[in-house]
Structure formats: structure tokens, C-alpha cells
Design an enzyme around this catalytic site. Structure first.
Site, PDB file in Angstrom:
ATOM      1  N   PRO A   2      -7.523  -4.425  -2.246  1.00  0.00           N
ATOM      2  CA  PRO A   2      -7.133  -4.381  -0.835  1.00  0.00           C
ATOM      3  C   PRO A   2      -6.966  -2.956  -0.326  1.00  0.00           C
ATOM      4  CG  PRO A   2      -5.820  -5.979  -2.043  1.00  0.00           C
ATOM      5  CD  PRO A   2      -6.599  -5.208  -3.062  1.00  0.00           C
ATOM      6  N   GLU A   3      -7.316  -2.774   0.934  1.00  0.00           N
ATOM      7  CA  GLU A   3      -7.115  -1.482   1.585  1.00  0.00           C
ATOM      8  C   GLU A   3      -5.654  -1.352   2.011  1.00  0.00           C
ATOM      9  OE1 GLU A   3     -10.280   0.351   2.311  1.00  0.00           O
ATOM     10  OE2 GLU A   3     -11.146  -1.232   1.095  1.00  0.00           O
ATOM     11  N   LYS A  51      -1.061   1.432  -1.684  1.00  0.00           N
ATOM     12  CA  LYS A  51      -1.443   0.070  -2.055  1.00  0.00           C
ATOM     13  C   LYS A  51      -0.374  -0.623  -2.896  1.00  0.00           C
ATOM     14  CE  LYS A  51      -6.330   1.242  -1.929  1.00  0.00           C
ATOM     15  NZ  LYS A  51      -7.621   1.153  -2.627  1.00  0.00           N
ATOM     16  N   ARG A 255     -18.003   0.914  -8.226  1.00  0.00           N
ATOM     17  CA  ARG A 255     -17.722   0.175  -6.998  1.00  0.00           C
ATOM     18  C   ARG A 255     -18.969   0.134  -6.113  1.00  0.00           C
ATOM     19  NH1 ARG A 255     -11.563   0.835  -5.740  1.00  0.00           N
ATOM     20  NH2 ARG A 255     -10.840   1.211  -7.860  1.00  0.00           N
TER      21      ARG A 255
END
Length: 275
Positions: A2-3, A51, A255
Site C-alpha cells: 500500500p501507498e 507505511k 517490482r
């Protein structure tokens, strides 16, 4: 993963449901803290840090969690059916008379003294959505390793906290360079503009809830909310060139990374030449 805006939203949901209320249920399903009982203690606040999530509890305790790729916190009403996953994936339950917060698949869950929170988050750079945000420090951190590819530097939470893979690709596009360009080769004013843009985008999206947008509204078609991320093979919204995708990482984790060969200059995978 998640950002930072997603984690901020999660913190707001947890804070609204839990803060100011005494816990009537507490269940930490990790071996180290399985015997900890927080019932009767009041949740003081739930604060995001990059995060990370910090749930501060009466008595000088903090429940620290991190979602990474698969984790989530779900909030349910007292009579609502839990739908976040099978029971064996539950790692934490915090409940009061009105709400129950259930943590699923949490890879990081630890109970700390609040005074020791820095052990968990003290390594982080300035938080894009936090009170400690400092664009000058963030820009200087990005430039601290001039040979490092921009995409890797943006994802390093020690430089600035809150950027994930979506914003990494989008920020490189907006800067008109590939994510593989060494940060030391950026034009002189670009690092400052990058961190300012990152801050603006996360602030604009922190209340958007599943509708993250980095494009401008003018001329945007439904679904065209991102410039490059997730748009492999589709035409660039700026120049029409097909968006490309490749893996990027530091050797420990790769990624998916998206870029436009027409709009972004710099190194690309498999070549020592610029795009």
C-alpha cells in the site's frame, strides 16, 4: 504494498472506530504477544507513520503494525459479519462496544512501549503526510546516493516515507525521466520538484478511497486516472506511445515498473542507451 495515502486512510478508519473507547476485546495472534491482554485500556489514537500504523493505548503501550503486500485492517460494526478473510489469517482483534478492528495477514505486529516507538519507525525519512514533512530533507536524502536509480531511491522509506510502486512510476513520468536514471543525473531542480509533486499527489488522494488519481481532469476519459502505472501496451495519455513495463529492484525484491518510451528519457532495462 500500500501507498502512504492508503495507510493514512486505514489509520483514519481505525482512529474513528477505536479512539477514546475502552477495549472490550483484545486478541493478538502472534506467539510473542499471544498472552498480552489489552482489555479495559482506552485506545488513545491511531497514527500513520509512512507505511506504518501506530495504535497508541492507555498505559504507555503502542501496537505497531505494517501491511506490506498482503495485510489489511478491517473495521466492523458490533453485529456485522467479518469478511476480510478466513479465520486462520487473523493476526489481531481490537474491539469495543460499537466496533471491532480485525487485522488480517499482518506480517508485522508488535506491542511496544510508546516511548520506544522510534525502534520501529525512527529510521524513516520525512513523512509525506505527517507533521514532520520537510521537502528540503527529503530532496537531500534522494541525492545522498547519486548512483542509485531514481525508482529505488523513491521507494526507500529512509529517504522519504509514503511512496509505493504506483507513485514511483507516476512521479518518474511526471519528471520526464525513466525510473532507472541515476538520481545524480537529474536536472538540478528536479529533486525539489519531485518531492513537492509527491507531497501534492498524496495530499490530494488521501481522502479519495480507491480512486487514486495522478492525471488532470481536463480531457480525461473514465479510467484514465493514472499516467503509466498498470497501463502496459496502452497509449500514453501525453504522446500516444505504447506504455512499457519491466521489473525494477535492488536484488532483494523486483517490482513492476511502468514508463513511456516517448516521454521519459534515461536508461531502460536491457540497454545502456537512453530511451
Amino acid at each position: 504494498m500500500p501507498e502512504g495515502d492508503t495507510v493514512w486512510q486505514t489509520a483514519q478508519r481505525l482512529h474513528t472506530a477505536l479512539a477514546g473507547q475502552a477495549l472490550t476485546r483484545s486478541d493478538l495472534r502472534v506467539p510473542r504477544f499471544a498472552t498480552a491482554d489489552l482489555t479495559g485500556r482506552t485506545v488513545l489514537d491511531v497514527t500513520p507513520r509512512g507505511k506504518h500504523l501506530l495504535t497508541r493505548i492507555e498505559g504507555g503501550l503502542t501496537l505497531h503494525s505494517h501491511l506490506r503486500m498482503e495485510g489489511s485492517w478491517q473495521v466492523y460494526g458490533s453485529d456485522e459479519r467479518w469478511r476480510g478473510g478466513p479465520t486462520h489469517q487473523i493476526r489481531a482483534i481490537l474491539g469495543n462496544a460499537a466496533h471491532t478492528a480485525v487485522g488480517y495477514r499482518l506480517p508485522v505486529l508488535e506491542l511496544l512501549r510508546t516511548a520506544d516507538e522510534n525502534q520501529a519507525v525512527g529510521h524513516l525519512g520525512p513523512d509525506l503526510l505527517g507533521p514532520d514533512w520537510d521537502p528540503d530533507i527529503a530532496a537531500a536524502n534522494l541525492l545522498s546516493d547519486p548512483a542509485r536509480p531514481l525508482g529505488e531511491a523513491l521507494l526507500d522509506q529512509r529517504n522519504l516515507a509514503g511512496i509505493g510502486n504506483v507513485y514511483k512510476s507516476e512521479l518518474a513520468f511526471l519528471a520526464r525521466v525513466t525510473p532507472w536514471l541515476p538520481v545524480g543525473e537529474l536536472p538540478a531542480d528536479t529533486p525539489a520538484r519531485l518531492v513537492a509533486t509527491a507531497h501534492r499527489l498524496l495530499e490530494a488522494n488521501k481522502n479519495s478511497f480507491d480512486r487514486r488519481t495522478t492525471t488532470t481532469a481536463a480531457g480525461r476519459r473514465p479510467g484514465d486516472r493514472l499516467h503509466v502505472y498498470g497501463r502496459e501496451g496502452r497509449p500514453c495519455l501525453r504522446c500516444g506511445t505504447a506504455i512499457r513495463k519491466a521489473e525494477q529492484g535492488d536484488g532483494s525484491r523486483e517490482r513492476p515498473t511502468y514508463w513511456c518510451p516517448g516521454c521519459q528519457s534515461g536508461p531502460i532495462p536491457g540497454s545502456h542507451h537512453t530511451s
